[in-house]
Design an enzyme around this catalytic site. Structure first.
Site, PDB file in Angstrom:
ATOM      1  N   ALA A 168       0.827  -1.206   0.000  1.00  0.00           N
ATOM      2  CA  ALA A 168       0.000   0.000   0.000  1.00  0.00           C
ATOM      3  C   ALA A 168       0.865   1.261   0.000  1.00  0.00           C
ATOM      4  O   ALA A 168       0.522   2.260  -0.644  1.00  0.00           O
ATOM      5  CB  ALA A 168      -0.934   0.002   1.205  1.00  0.00           C
ATOM      6  N   ASP A 169       1.972   1.231   0.729  1.00  0.00           N
ATOM      7  CA  ASP A 169       2.865   2.396   0.760  1.00  0.00           C
ATOM      8  C   ASP A 169       3.415   2.717  -0.626  1.00  0.00           C
ATOM      9  O   ASP A 169       3.464   3.887  -1.034  1.00  0.00           O
ATOM     10  CB  ASP A 169       4.020   2.145   1.722  1.00  0.00           C
ATOM     11  CG  ASP A 169       3.604   2.218   3.181  1.00  0.00           C
ATOM     12  OD1 ASP A 169       2.804   3.101   3.519  1.00  0.00           O
ATOM     13  OD2 ASP A 169       4.078   1.392   3.974  1.00  0.00           O
ATOM     14  N   ILE A 170       3.851   1.689  -1.335  1.00  0.00           N
ATOM     15  CA  ILE A 170       4.411   1.926  -2.666  1.00  0.00           C
ATOM     16  C   ILE A 170       3.322   2.376  -3.635  1.00  0.00           C
ATOM     17  O   ILE A 170       3.538   3.259  -4.478  1.00  0.00           O
ATOM     18  CB  ILE A 170       5.118   0.664  -3.189  1.00  0.00           C
ATOM     19  CG1 ILE A 170       6.243   0.250  -2.238  1.00  0.00           C
ATOM     20  CG2 ILE A 170       5.683   0.906  -4.579  1.00  0.00           C
ATOM     21  CD1 ILE A 170       7.294   1.315  -1.987  1.00  0.00           C
ATOM     22  N   GLY A 173       2.805   5.953  -2.814  1.00  0.00           N
ATOM     23  CA  GLY A 173       3.910   6.777  -3.277  1.00  0.00           C
ATOM     24  C   GLY A 173       3.832   7.063  -4.762  1.00  0.00           C
ATOM     25  O   GLY A 173       4.076   8.195  -5.216  1.00  0.00           O
TER      26      GLY A 173
END
Length: 413
Positions: A168-170, A173
């Site tokens: 989810a972070d990538i 981003g």
């Protein structure tokens, strides 16, 4: 030399950990000048996140590549005043503090954009700037859980499976970089910036969008099916005689028929169990068993060669170690090696995608020292003299190596 895609764009990265810093890293890969602000002393938490080598965080090295580190305590009035003096020199500000934090420090987007109306502010949080969850602490893991990713991952006889990597972070981003670039395009026409509210869980929702629509229309929830993809068969991973694995997808009727013909001839193509996609999904276990048995009699390279010759969509299922030697990855330079003064050569992903005309770059790995560039950047950008820089360091407002002597040239890049 090819001009960098974002040459002249400056980014002030106030964020920590993974999601928002990934946006700043992507912009830096495209040529933006990224200045990363860290808390004096502690620095970014990602410095100590994950595997360490010789006291250096490996994720920090790649996630902060191309960024100059300025240690500045934003909680202090002196830190706030410096940012308000400084913000006019930036096009983009990236932050991921809990909602209300910048406002409490006197650095709300409205305050920043009052000084610099052209500024694009990207705010990244797990749940967004409003709603009943806005004040909850959160990371990508909780965003993946809220979006429903874990509920459809894994096997139905085991617990829901959270990714073993910052999915989810990538996603967030990358979406953040897209949003910033869209806001910069709009600024060209209007002359004004924007404030972007990016919730990490919403970035993750795009991955299960079809599941949302299926549930809304049919009331059916997507179960956990392991490597299988419910709407199509065959699809999965299969182990070959030499112990190596392949990935195979027959998501269209022609592709599925290519697989059937390659492993069993025309007799299998006309088998009523596998005549249509619906038939194959209904008999997926039998189909998987046939493919697995066929693969067990061949080494991986031979299996891939036969399936490819038959028109099938197939490829090696690599580990990280074997992926590094994959001929496609090597040919395209998808993994690059960057020299680091602390750890020597470091392998990291390249700048994606490739552009025919615009230039990209892979900058210096994240510096070992918190605030490694503090005095050099503040002297160049704000004209602070050595005694002013020393006073800020002594007061704990900034941190880092001592100021560059006045007689030496200040390199802003």
């Amino acid at each position: 030399m090819t001009a960098l895609l974002l040459d002249g764009v400056r980014v002030l990265d106030l964020s920590t950990m993974i999601a928002a810093p990934t946006t700043a890293t992507i912009l830096g890969d495209y040529g933006a000048d990224v200045v990363k602000v860290e808390m004096p002393g502690t620095g970014d938490f990602v410095r100590r996140f994950g595997r360490q080598v010789d006291g250096q965080g490996l994720y920090w090295k790649t996630l902060s590549r191309g960024k100059r580190s300025v240690a500045l305590d934003l909680r202090r009035p002196e830190g706030r005043d410096l940012v308000l003096r400084w913000i006019g020199q930036f096009d983009v500000l990236v932050e991921n503090f809990r909602p209300g934090t910048l406002e409490r420090w006197g650095l709300a987007p409205a305050d920043l954009r009052a000084v610099n109306p052209r500024l694009v502010v990207l705010r990244v949080t797990a749940y967004g700037q409003d709603g009943p969850y806005r004040d909850r602490p959160g990371f990508g893991t909780l965003a993946e859980a809220l979006a429903g990713l874990a509920s459809v991952a894994g096997y139905d006889d085991r617990p829901p499976l959270l990714p073993a990597y910052p999915l989810a972070d990538i996603m967030a981003g990358n979406l953040g970089a897209t949003a910033v670039l869209a806001a910069l395009m709009r600024r060209q026409a209007t002359g004004t910036g924007d404030t972007i509210d990016l919730a990490i869980y919403e970035a993750a929702l795009k991955l299960v969008e079809i599941n949302v629509l299926e549930y809304q229309q049919t009331g059916a929830e997507h179960g956990r099916t392991g490597n299988r993809y419910g709407p199509a068969a065959p699809r999965g991973s299969y182990q070959c005689r030499d112990g190596l694995w392949i990935a195979l997808s027959g998501s269209t009727q022609p592709m599925a028929q290519h697989v059937l013909r390659t492993i069993g001839g025309e007799e299998l193509v006309v088998d009523p169990r596998f005549a249509t996609n619906a038939d194959r999904v209904q008999h997926v276990q039998e189909l998987d068993d046939l493919i697995a048995a066929w693969c067990r009699t061949r080494d991986r390279d031979d299996a891939i060669a036969e399936l490819t010759a038959g028109g099938c969509a197939v490829g090696p299922l690599e580990s990280v170690a074997t992926m590094l030697d994959n001929p496609q990855v090597r040919h395209r330079g998808s993994i690059v090696t960057v020299d680091d003064p602390d750890l020597g050569p470091l392998a990291m992903t390249g700048a994606y995608p490739s552009f025919s005309d615009g230039g990209t770059r892979i900058g210096r790995p994240g510096p070992a020292d918190v605030g490694a560039d503090t005095d050099a950047v503040l002297a160049a950008d704000l004209g602070l003299a050595a005694d002013e820089l020393a006073a800020l360091r002594a007061a704990g407002v900034t941190a880092g190596p001592a100021a560059v002597p006045p007689e030496e040239p200040q390199d802003a890049l």
